[in-house]
Design an enzyme around this catalytic site. Sequence first.
Site, PDB file in Angstrom:
ATOM      1  N   SER A 251     -10.329   5.289  -4.644  1.00 37.04           N
ATOM      2  CA  SER A 251     -11.291   6.375  -4.785  1.00 37.04           C
ATOM      3  C   SER A 251     -10.852   7.455  -5.779  1.00 37.04           C
ATOM      4  O   SER A 251     -11.653   7.920  -6.586  1.00 37.04           O
ATOM      5  CB  SER A 251     -11.558   6.999  -3.419  1.00 37.04           C
ATOM      6  OG  SER A 251     -10.348   7.454  -2.840  1.00 37.04           O
TER       7      SER A 251
ATOM      8  N   GLU B  72       7.792  -6.795   1.184  1.00 33.58           N
ATOM      9  CA  GLU B  72       6.549  -6.734   1.968  1.00 33.58           C
ATOM     10  C   GLU B  72       5.710  -7.992   1.747  1.00 33.58           C
ATOM     11  O   GLU B  72       5.200  -8.596   2.688  1.00 33.58           O
ATOM     12  CB  GLU B  72       5.715  -5.495   1.572  1.00 33.58           C
ATOM     13  CG  GLU B  72       6.228  -4.172   2.102  1.00 33.58           C
ATOM     14  CD  GLU B  72       5.938  -3.966   3.596  1.00 33.58           C
ATOM     15  OE1 GLU B  72       5.378  -4.869   4.240  1.00 33.58           O
ATOM     16  OE2 GLU B  72       6.306  -2.898   4.116  1.00 33.58           O
TER      17      GLU B  72
ATOM     18  N   TYR C  80     -15.288   0.677  -7.155  1.00 32.05           N
ATOM     19  CA  TYR C  80     -16.543   1.367  -6.858  1.00 32.05           C
ATOM     20  C   TYR C  80     -17.532   1.255  -8.008  1.00 32.05           C
ATOM     21  O   TYR C  80     -18.666   1.698  -7.891  1.00 32.05           O
ATOM     22  CB  TYR C  80     -16.263   2.836  -6.504  1.00 32.05           C
ATOM     23  CG  TYR C  80     -15.385   2.946  -5.280  1.00 32.05           C
ATOM     24  CD1 TYR C  80     -15.917   2.774  -4.012  1.00 32.05           C
ATOM     25  CD2 TYR C  80     -14.001   3.145  -5.393  1.00 32.05           C
ATOM     26  CE1 TYR C  80     -15.108   2.824  -2.880  1.00 32.05           C
ATOM     27  CE2 TYR C  80     -13.185   3.201  -4.270  1.00 32.05           C
ATOM     28  CZ  TYR C  80     -13.746   3.040  -3.026  1.00 32.05           C
ATOM     29  OH  TYR C  80     -12.937   3.071  -1.907  1.00 32.05           O
TER      30      TYR C  80
ATOM     31  N   LYS D  65      -2.241  -1.510  -3.903  1.00 32.25           N
ATOM     32  CA  LYS D  65      -3.091  -0.333  -3.806  1.00 32.25           C
ATOM     33  C   LYS D  65      -2.264   0.934  -3.803  1.00 32.25           C
ATOM     34  O   LYS D  65      -1.288   0.983  -3.070  1.00 32.25           O
ATOM     35  CB  LYS D  65      -3.874  -0.463  -2.505  1.00 32.25           C
ATOM     36  CG  LYS D  65      -4.778   0.660  -2.174  1.00 32.25           C
ATOM     37  CD  LYS D  65      -5.416   0.345  -0.857  1.00 32.25           C
ATOM     38  CE  LYS D  65      -6.234   1.517  -0.425  1.00 32.25           C
ATOM     39  NZ  LYS D  65      -6.627   1.393   0.950  1.00 32.25           N
TER      40      LYS D  65
ATOM     41  N   LYS E  85       1.042   9.908   5.490  1.00 30.57           N
ATOM     42  CA  LYS E  85       1.189   8.543   5.993  1.00 30.57           C
ATOM     43  C   LYS E  85       2.507   7.896   5.554  1.00 30.57           C
ATOM     44  O   LYS E  85       2.631   6.684   5.494  1.00 30.57           O
ATOM     45  CB  LYS E  85      -0.023   7.709   5.550  1.00 30.57           C
ATOM     46  CG  LYS E  85      -1.366   8.242   6.083  1.00 30.57           C
ATOM     47  CD  LYS E  85      -2.514   7.251   5.900  1.00 30.57           C
ATOM     48  CE  LYS E  85      -3.801   7.789   6.533  1.00 30.57           C
ATOM     49  NZ  LYS E  85      -4.927   6.833   6.466  1.00 30.57           N
TER      50      LYS E  85
ATOM     51  N   ARG F  37     -11.057   9.415   1.956  1.00 29.38           N
ATOM     52  CA  ARG F  37     -10.985  10.042   3.280  1.00 29.38           C
ATOM     53  C   ARG F  37     -12.189  10.954   3.487  1.00 29.38           C
ATOM     54  O   ARG F  37     -12.686  11.089   4.602  1.00 29.38           O
ATOM     55  CB  ARG F  37      -9.652  10.777   3.441  1.00 29.38           C
ATOM     56  CG  ARG F  37      -8.502   9.768   3.488  1.00 29.38           C
ATOM     57  CD  ARG F  37      -7.123  10.401   3.557  1.00 29.38           C
ATOM     58  NE  ARG F  37      -6.095   9.369   3.385  1.00 29.38           N
ATOM     59  CZ  ARG F  37      -4.840   9.614   3.054  1.00 29.38           C
ATOM     60  NH1 ARG F  37      -4.448  10.862   2.864  1.00 29.38           N
ATOM     61  NH2 ARG F  37      -3.983   8.628   2.919  1.00 29.38           N
TER      62      ARG F  37
ATOM     63  N   LYS G  72       0.850  -1.181   0.000  1.00 27.38           N
ATOM     64  CA  LYS G  72       0.000   0.000   0.000  1.00 27.38           C
ATOM     65  C   LYS G  72       0.886   1.231   0.000  1.00 27.38           C
ATOM     66  O   LYS G  72       1.684   1.443   0.913  1.00 27.38           O
ATOM     67  CB  LYS G  72      -0.891  -0.013   1.237  1.00 27.38           C
ATOM     68  CG  LYS G  72      -1.802   1.183   1.328  1.00 27.38           C
ATOM     69  CD  LYS G  72      -2.828   0.996   2.419  1.00 27.38           C
ATOM     70  CE  LYS G  72      -3.690   2.225   2.557  1.00 27.38           C
ATOM     71  NZ  LYS G  72      -4.674   2.047   3.633  1.00 27.38           N
TER      72      LYS G  72
HETATM   73  C1  PBG Z   1      -7.447   3.114   5.403  1.00 24.94           C
HETATM   74  C2  PBG Z   1      -7.836   2.887   4.005  1.00 24.94           C
HETATM   75  C3  PBG Z   1      -7.682   3.817   2.978  1.00 24.94           C
HETATM   76  C4  PBG Z   1      -8.277   3.246   1.862  1.00 24.94           C
HETATM   77  C5  PBG Z   1      -8.774   1.997   2.213  1.00 24.94           C
HETATM   78  N1  PBG Z   1      -8.465   1.775   3.558  1.00 24.94           N
HETATM   79  C6  PBG Z   1      -7.145   5.195   2.969  1.00 24.94           C
HETATM   80  C7  PBG Z   1      -5.860   5.527   3.553  1.00 24.94           C
HETATM   81  O1  PBG Z   1      -4.999   4.690   3.792  1.00 24.94           O
HETATM   82  O2  PBG Z   1      -5.692   6.716   3.814  1.00 24.94           O
HETATM   83  C8  PBG Z   1      -8.360   3.957   0.549  1.00 24.94           C
HETATM   84  C9  PBG Z   1      -9.342   3.444  -0.407  1.00 24.94           C
HETATM   85  C10 PBG Z   1      -9.646   4.360  -1.502  1.00 24.94           C
HETATM   86  O3  PBG Z   1      -9.017   5.417  -1.683  1.00 24.94           O
HETATM   87  O4  PBG Z   1     -10.560   4.015  -2.268  1.00 24.94           O
HETATM   88  N2  PBG Z   1      -6.813   2.164   6.110  1.00 24.94           N
END
Ligand code: PBG
Length: 329
Positions: free
Chosen positions: A281, A240, A319, A255, A224, A211, A201
């Site tokens: 997203s 990882e 989505y 992701k 992050k 968010r 990730k």
């Molecule tokens: C949080 C999480 C995130 C997403 C899924 N789980 C956001 C982040 O790490 O800030 C993002 C999913 C998306 O953007 O569609 N643990």
Amino acid sequence: MITGKYPGLRLRRSRKNDWSRRLIEENNLSPSDFILPIFLIDGKNKKQPIKSMPGVYRYTLDKLSGLVDKAIKNQLPMVALFPYTEKRKKNNLGTEALNEDNLVCKAIQLIKKKYKNQIGIMTDVALDPYTSHGHDGLLKSGYVLNDETVSILINQSLLQAQMGCDVLAPSDMMDGRIGEIRKTLDKNGYKMTQILSYAVKYASSFYGPFRDAVGSKGLLKGDKKNYQMDFKNSDEALREVALDIKEGADMVMVKPGLPYLDIIMLIKDNFKIPVMAYQVSGEYSLLANAVEKGLVDNNVIIESLIGFKRAGANAIVSYYADRLDKILK
Ligand code: PBG
């Protein structure tokens, strides 16, 4: 590898007609390739639009059955649950994550009771929907603590498993959490609960609209980057994944999706493990808004989704998964 030469060989020959193009197609999409994310909110009888994500909504629990009915009818294998948490329920430690009456727990129970094993349920393991600072773990002087966070994630995982969750998806990027979660699950009689690790990730701006969707937008302090991966790296992604497989991950997630197709392919080539892709997203928003404005036609959707399959993904969190009847035809 490449045989024949022009003019004897003309690759356009097999591209000339639709039937012929279909005959030689190498990849395709079916409903089994999709995981549907569902955003949950408190309250009754609400379907609340998310402004940055046209066509995506937050739903109250009484609306859940309608969604799951449709998902089952369309033969989706799994839904992924994400809670919008009201501000008053958030705090520094994210304690709402361990509340057995929280939205996610209620939703899992509801779906399990009504649908048994007709569809899989996947839940996020991480604290960010519940912390007042928006980080996935415990924060100390701007740094997210690893081992202290893992000790909470273990309990969050166990709680979700007890509620009936089928697939736990730690998306927090703490070191060592997969092994600890696996150990706790096994010790408590949840040997068959699966773990889908968000092994790779990246710290990404593509998560922006998410968010907003879960109500952690204005809250996030800093970024992050001290736990999510640097998008400049790919060797590190393999490390990882290797660690998470050793620790007991059944599947891994990459992701965001589209900018990281090379990573999906690398993992497949190296590990032969089920790999999921998350069309996050921000990717959704870019596509959906551009289609809505007529900048591109809606074939961009299927084109982007097929890209994941070509790269080797087994399934895609998207989505768009609630509108496949329109998209796949
Ligand atoms: C949080 C999480 C995130 C997403 C899924 N789980 C956001 C982040 O790490 O800030 C993002 C999913 C998306 O953007 O569609 N643990």
